[in-house]
Design a protein around this motif. Structure first.
Motif, short mmCIF file in Angstrom:
data_model
loop_
_atom_site.label_atom_id
_atom_site.label_comp_id
_atom_site.label_asym_id
_atom_site.label_seq_id
_atom_site.Cartn_x
_atom_site.Cartn_y
_atom_site.Cartn_z
N ASP A 182 0.82 -1.22 0.00
CA ASP A 182 0.00 0.00 0.00
C ASP A 182 0.85 1.26 0.00
O ASP A 182 0.36 2.37 0.23
N GLU A 183 2.16 1.12 -0.28
CA GLU A 183 3.07 2.27 -0.31
C GLU A 183 3.49 2.53 -1.76
O GLU A 183 4.21 1.73 -2.35
N ASN A 184 3.01 3.64 -2.31
CA ASN A 184 3.29 3.97 -3.71
C ASN A 184 4.04 5.29 -3.83
O ASN A 184 3.80 6.22 -3.06
N VAL A 185 4.93 5.36 -4.81
CA VAL A 185 5.68 6.59 -5.06
C VAL A 185 5.67 6.90 -6.55
O VAL A 185 5.36 6.05 -7.38
N MET A 186 6.01 8.15 -6.87
CA MET A 186 6.35 8.52 -8.23
C MET A 186 7.82 8.88 -8.24
O MET A 186 8.39 9.22 -7.19
N LEU A 187 8.45 8.81 -9.39
CA LEU A 187 9.86 9.17 -9.52
C LEU A 187 9.99 10.28 -10.55
O LEU A 187 9.39 10.21 -11.63
N LYS A 188 10.77 11.31 -10.22
CA LYS A 188 11.06 12.39 -11.16
C LYS A 188 12.56 12.41 -11.38
O LYS A 188 13.33 12.69 -10.45
N LEU A 189 12.99 12.08 -12.59
CA LEU A 189 14.40 11.84 -12.87
C LEU A 189 14.86 12.65 -14.09
O LEU A 189 14.06 12.98 -14.96
N SER A 190 16.14 12.93 -14.13
CA SER A 190 16.72 13.55 -15.32
C SER A 190 16.61 12.55 -16.48
O SER A 190 16.71 11.34 -16.28
N ILE A 191 16.43 13.05 -17.68
CA ILE A 191 16.37 12.17 -18.85
C ILE A 191 17.73 11.48 -18.97
O ILE A 191 18.76 12.14 -19.02
N PRO A 192 17.76 10.14 -18.97
CA PRO A 192 19.05 9.45 -18.88
C PRO A 192 19.91 9.57 -20.14
O PRO A 192 19.40 9.72 -21.25
N THR A 193 21.22 9.49 -19.93
CA THR A 193 22.18 9.54 -21.04
C THR A 193 21.96 8.36 -21.98
O THR A 193 21.98 8.52 -23.21
N VAL A 194 21.76 7.18 -21.39
CA VAL A 194 21.47 5.98 -22.19
C VAL A 194 19.96 5.75 -22.17
O VAL A 194 19.38 5.53 -21.10
N ALA A 195 19.33 5.83 -23.33
CA ALA A 195 17.88 5.69 -23.41
C ALA A 195 17.41 4.40 -22.75
O ALA A 195 18.07 3.36 -22.84
N ASN A 196 16.29 4.49 -22.05
CA ASN A 196 15.65 3.35 -21.37
C ASN A 196 16.44 2.78 -20.19
O ASN A 196 16.16 1.67 -19.75
N THR A 197 17.39 3.55 -19.68
CA THR A 197 18.08 3.15 -18.44
C THR A 197 17.07 2.85 -17.34
O THR A 197 17.25 1.92 -16.55
N TYR A 198 16.00 3.63 -17.30
CA TYR A 198 15.05 3.53 -16.19
C TYR A 198 13.81 2.70 -16.52
O TYR A 198 12.82 2.73 -15.79
N LYS A 199 13.87 1.95 -17.62
CA LYS A 199 12.66 1.22 -18.04
C LYS A 199 12.16 0.26 -16.96
O LYS A 199 10.96 0.14 -16.73
N GLU A 200 13.09 -0.37 -16.25
CA GLU A 200 12.71 -1.31 -15.18
C GLU A 200 11.92 -0.60 -14.08
O GLU A 200 11.02 -1.17 -13.47
N LEU A 201 12.27 0.67 -13.84
CA LEU A 201 11.56 1.43 -12.80
C LEU A 201 10.13 1.74 -13.23
O LEU A 201 9.22 1.78 -12.40
N THR A 202 9.91 1.93 -14.53
CA THR A 202 8.58 2.32 -15.02
C THR A 202 7.56 1.20 -14.88
O THR A 202 6.36 1.46 -14.89
N THR A 203 8.03 -0.03 -14.76
CA THR A 203 7.10 -1.17 -14.65
C THR A 203 7.05 -1.74 -13.24
O THR A 203 6.39 -2.75 -12.99
N HIS A 204 7.75 -1.10 -12.29
CA HIS A 204 7.76 -1.60 -10.90
C HIS A 204 6.38 -1.39 -10.28
O HIS A 204 5.76 -0.33 -10.44
N SER A 205 5.90 -2.38 -9.55
CA SER A 205 4.53 -2.34 -9.00
C SER A 205 4.30 -1.22 -7.99
O SER A 205 3.17 -0.83 -7.74
N ARG A 206 5.36 -0.69 -7.40
CA ARG A 206 5.20 0.37 -6.39
C ARG A 206 5.35 1.78 -7.00
O ARG A 206 5.23 2.77 -6.31
N VAL A 207 5.63 1.82 -8.30
CA VAL A 207 5.82 3.12 -8.97
C VAL A 207 4.56 3.50 -9.74
O VAL A 207 4.16 2.81 -10.67
N VAL A 208 3.95 4.61 -9.32
CA VAL A 208 2.74 5.11 -10.00
C VAL A 208 3.10 5.60 -11.39
O VAL A 208 2.43 5.30 -12.37
N ARG A 209 4.20 6.36 -11.48
CA ARG A 209 4.62 6.92 -12.78
C ARG A 209 6.06 7.39 -12.66
O ARG A 209 6.47 7.86 -11.60
N VAL A 210 6.81 7.28 -13.73
CA VAL A 210 8.14 7.90 -13.81
C VAL A 210 8.00 9.12 -14.71
O VAL A 210 7.50 9.03 -15.84
#
Length: 298
Positions: free
Chosen positions: A206-234
């Motif tokens: 029941d603990e959800n967060v959003m992440l606000k990140l700089s656009i990564p140097t290597v595209a899709n570096t953060y793709k794993e974070l975007t599908t994490h069940s505790r992440v509402v949105r990146v």
């Protein structure tokens, strides 16, 4: 709240960052064509910036078809638009989810990072945010060097405060910005991703967060974070890139949407006619929306 959570999870669009605070307000006003010699104190300055934000928010171009949420500064939360508190105006008149910037600014640069200054009145801010019908919060740290211990300290601090925000019934936007001019930005992003995943894996259901990140140097570096069940949105910050450059870089990343500030308002001017202002904002909104929805979505 549940409707807003569902909207933030699934709907197409982006988040408008309208949260310039004490240090960045004069610069935001200057970009808007309001010189520092036109106001004499902080109160007048914040009145002028509220007029600017009101003009943006009430514009027909500021439309929930494109914009999911808006991040407000504390004084904006306590100010009114057309007789309604700003968050209520956004939610009820515009169908846009309100967020609140809660950090008190950055501490001095130490070992390659800037932690957040202590938020000494956090409980009181969160109580007032709930009262003002705010959905979530935002707080920013900055990473300038790929120092593993320092990056760990940034993420630890973000999640420590984030858990207090969750306990108060709000959704925190965790924002550990990596400086776009950092010479080892790519290495910092790899370390940051590892640290974020450690904390995300430890969150309860029941603990959800959003992440606000700089656009990564290597595209899709953060793709794993975007599908994490505790992440509402990146969401991505523009970080000093022009809108054109930020949009182009954002398009290369699946499932990440924009949360731009300067890149949203960079061509708006106090002296524009209503038609010019609305057309300029519409162009910005449309281009950022297209960049945010260019890939596959969730």
């Amino acid at each position: 709240m549940n409707n807003q959570l569902e909207k933030m999870k699934t709907k197409k669009g982006f988040i408008a960052a309208l949260d310039q605070s004490g240090g960045s307000t004069p610069k935001a006003l200057l970009h808007y064509g309001v010189a520092e010699n036109t106001y004499t104190n902080e109160e007048e300055m914040f009145d002028l910036v509220h007029q600017m934000r009101t003009r943006i928010i009430t514009s027909p171009a500021f439309d929930s078809e494109y914009i999911l949420g808006a991040i407000l500064f504390e004084q904006t939360m306590d100010s009114k638009i057309e007789g309604m508190y700003t968050a209520d105006y956004l939610a009820e008149k515009k169908g846009i989810v309100p967020f609140l910037k809660i950090d008190k600014g950055l501490a001095e640069l130490t070992n390659g990072v800037q932690l957040m200054k202590p938020i000494t009145d956090l409980d009181e801010i969160l109580r007032r945010a709930k009262e003002r019908h705010i959905f979530g919060t935002k707080m920013r740290s900055v990473i300038k060097e790929a120092n593993p211990e320092s990056i760990k300290a940034v993420v630890d601090q973000q999640f420590e405060v984030g858990k207090q925000i969750i306990a108060a019934g709000l959704v925190p936007i965790i924002e550990p910005e990596v400086d776009i001019n950092s010479p080892d930005k790519e290495q910092s992003e790899a370390i940051l991703k590892r640290e974020l995943l450690k904390h995300l894996h430890n969150l309860k259901e029941d603990e959800n967060v959003m992440l606000k990140l700089s656009i990564p140097t290597v595209a899709n570096t953060y793709k794993e974070l975007t599908t994490h069940s505790r992440v509402v949105r990146v969401v991505a910050l523009s970080g000093g890139y022009s809108r054109e450059e930020a949009n182009q870089k954002l398009k290369e990343n699946d499932n990440i949407i924009a949360s731009f500030s300067r890149a949203l308002s960079e061509e708006l001017n106090v002296n524009q006619s209503e038609e010019e202002f609305n057309n300029t904002l519409k162009e910005a909104v449309t281009s950022i929306y297209e960049a945010s929805t260019a890939k596959t979505g969730r």
